[in-house]
Design a protein around this motif. Structure first.
Motif, PDB file in Angstrom:
ATOM      1  N   SER A  76      61.793  13.978  37.591  1.00  0.00           N
ATOM      2  CA  SER A  76      60.531  13.788  36.834  1.00  0.00           C
ATOM      3  C   SER A  76      59.446  14.431  37.654  1.00  0.00           C
ATOM      4  N   VAL A  77      58.648  15.352  36.967  1.00  0.00           N
ATOM      5  CA  VAL A  77      57.472  15.785  37.456  1.00  0.00           C
ATOM      6  C   VAL A  77      55.994  15.518  36.586  1.00  0.00           C
ATOM      7  N   LEU A  78      54.924  15.168  37.652  1.00  0.00           N
ATOM      8  CA  LEU A  78      53.816  14.921  36.981  1.00  0.00           C
ATOM      9  C   LEU A  78      52.946  16.082  36.872  1.00  0.00           C
ATOM     10  N   VAL A  79      52.445  16.309  35.791  1.00  0.00           N
ATOM     11  CA  VAL A  79      51.336  17.554  35.609  1.00  0.00           C
ATOM     12  C   VAL A  79      50.389  17.136  34.657  1.00  0.00           C
ATOM     13  N   ALA A  80      49.243  18.056  34.885  1.00  0.00           N
ATOM     14  CA  ALA A  80      48.015  17.752  34.097  1.00  0.00           C
ATOM     15  C   ALA A  80      47.534  19.104  33.216  1.00  0.00           C
ATOM     16  N   PRO A  81      48.065  18.937  32.070  1.00  0.00           N
ATOM     17  CA  PRO A  81      48.163  20.088  31.114  1.00  0.00           C
ATOM     18  C   PRO A  81      46.584  20.310  30.905  1.00  0.00           C
ATOM     19  N   ARG A  82      45.994  21.520  30.812  1.00  0.00           N
ATOM     20  CA  ARG A  82      44.505  21.800  30.446  1.00  0.00           C
ATOM     21  C   ARG A  82      44.516  22.074  29.069  1.00  0.00           C
ATOM     22  N   ARG A  83      45.599  22.420  28.192  1.00  0.00           N
ATOM     23  CA  ARG A  83      45.747  22.584  26.632  1.00  0.00           C
ATOM     24  C   ARG A  83      45.694  21.223  26.089  1.00  0.00           C
ATOM     25  N   PRO A  84      44.923  21.442  24.833  1.00  0.00           N
ATOM     26  CA  PRO A  84      44.552  20.178  24.023  1.00  0.00           C
ATOM     27  C   PRO A  84      45.936  19.412  23.671  1.00  0.00           C
ATOM     28  N   MET A  85      45.496  17.892  23.755  1.00  0.00           N
ATOM     29  CA  MET A  85      46.781  17.275  23.592  1.00  0.00           C
ATOM     30  C   MET A  85      47.454  17.487  22.356  1.00  0.00           C
ATOM     31  N   PRO A  86      47.014  17.799  21.194  1.00  0.00           N
ATOM     32  CA  PRO A  86      47.806  17.917  19.843  1.00  0.00           C
ATOM     33  C   PRO A  86      48.811  19.245  20.189  1.00  0.00           C
TER      34      PRO A  86
END
Length: 257
Positions: A76-86
């Motif tokens: 598993s990896v932990l990421v923080a996407p910048r794109r909108p949650m939808p």
């Protein structure tokens, strides 16, 4: 450190970009649960956790999944996407693309995708994927988890439609295989996160397109020909009553593409 996974070799192979910290453990309950807890305790995105065994692993629809010690990679990896949650519905598809490319690069096997994110070799499932959103509204994050069957024998398969890299003829170890997948995942996640479209590349890897399929929904089954994947990652199926797009559902392949 697990002998199945060489943490030092993995760190040398993948750290320095998106992935900032990597740990391996011989066994755990769930790598997804571990990273969800680590995120809540303040861990920074970029964290990778891998194991040769997990006892409470889950797949889609809360299905339980467990394999004998040191026969499958759980990561598993932990990421923080910048794109909108939808738009986060693309995350499990990105992981599927990364596993497909990593398996091909490390083993030479002809890995393909069954929509949305099952990784198949010779029509049999090699990898399961589970992505979950974590964090709060002000700090949204995601845990991207995947499990790859590496050394499973035929008598150890969870279902007859599964396979492993060993059964498909590859003797590549878990460490180089996981390194190839993590490098590919960094590439695909970074491209998607900066706003690039990955639709065409996903379609190239998707073995579902062009097949007669049944989409199993909670209350019905829909049969038709899978004709494409749309910009949102939905599967477009030509049915007797016209085209329909599905964003969820279990797909069964009925005939070769």
């Amino acid at each position: 450190m697990s002998a199945f996974l060489d943490a030092d070799a993995l760190r040398l192979a993948v750290l320095g970009g998106l992935w900032t910290h990597l740990d391996t453990v011989p066994t755990t309950g769930s790598t997804n649960a571990d990273l969800t807890r680590a995120s809540a305790e303040g861990a920074a995105p970029g964290l990778v956790l891998a194991s040769g065994h997990q006892s409470t692993g889950r797949g889609r629809l809360a299905r339980r999944w467990e394999a004998p010690q040191d026969t499958s990679i759980a990561c598993s990896v932990l990421v923080a996407p910048r794109r909108p949650m939808p738009e986060w519905g693309w995350l499990p598809l990105l992981v599927g693309m990364a596993v497909t490319d990593g398996v091909r690069a490390a083993t030479g096997l002809d890995a393909r995708l069954k929509w949305p994110n099952d990784v198949l070799v010779a029509g049999r499932k090699l990898c399961g994927i589970l992505c979950e959103s974590v964090g709060g509204v002000d700090d949204p994050r995601a845990v991207l988890g995947f499990g790859i069957n590496v050394g499973l024998r035929a008598d150890q398969l969870p279902v007859p439609t599964a396979t492993s890299t060993r059964l498909e003829g590859s003797d590549v170890g878990a460490t180089p295989l996981l390194a190839a997948v993590l490098r590919s995942l960094e590439s695909w996640f970074t491209a998607w996160d900066r706003g690039d479209s990955v639709v065409a590349e996903y379609r190239r890897r998707c073995d579902t397109i062009g097949r007669e399929v049944v989409v199993h929904l909670a209350d019905s089954d829909v049969t038709g020909e899978a004709v494409g994947v749309d910009a949102g990652g939905g599967l477009v199926v030509r049915t007797a009553s016209g085209p329909r797009t599905f964003v969820a559902g279990d797909v069964e392949h009925l005939r070769p593409a």
